[in-house]
Design a protein around this motif. Sequence first.
Motif: not given
Length: 239
Positions: A169-180, A194-208
């Motif tokens: 799930y986390l990989k599918g969202v686009g989150l990686d350790p080290g991501l800012e 979470v919005e990345t420096a490139a402007g991509e918005r990564l959404a995940l559920t609050r429980s996760v």
Amino acid sequence: MPTEKATVAEQEYLETLFWLYEAGLPMTGANIARAMQLSPPTVHEMVGRLERDGYITRGTDKVISFTDSGREHAEAIVRRHRLIERFLTDVLGIPWDEVHEEAERLEHAMSPVLEERMLAAIGDAKTCPHGHPIDVGSRITSVPLADVAEGAKVTIIRFENEAEDLLHYLKGVGLDPGLEGTVVAPGGAEEVVVETAAGERLALTRSVAETVSVVADPSPPPRVALPAQLVLGEQRYGR
């Protein structure tokens, strides 16, 4: 190696106990049962065995503590698991959301010689691919992403729950350790974005987001992840 004296079943429990300890969660039979998704009677039997074999002690409040031998065993198992995950990802090219179960199978049979070869192969890598320190004493202090206020800058440090379905799930969202990135206004009350420096918005559920540890600026007060987050995944949590 100290792990040679513990059975595979004992190693699994010691690994679970160390994860609870490292995450700041109470080392109790109830939390072991939640984390491993086992029945309380099954856990009670194994905890008694660990105590008889000299790996743990239990207080009158039922809280578990490591003996020196138990702590040594647990640290060696966890270190080996994280080393294998990093080797599988960096050297063999296996995606980081697929290595946990493979490492689980390999960690009990790896020789000291192979461990040294793997250490040489991963170079100066300090963490497993999910952000947990291979040197188990060097854990970075962090806070749950779910606590971070809108507008704060964050760096993803690690994923506390390594159940493989959650990692997918986390990989599918686009989150990686080290991501800012920056926490921005969510699309709904149960969402963290979470919005990345490139402007991509990564959404995940609050429980996760409870299970995603970050360094934040400004930072909320430190808080241990909720014990309920041990069983968010369909499978048992990971190390």
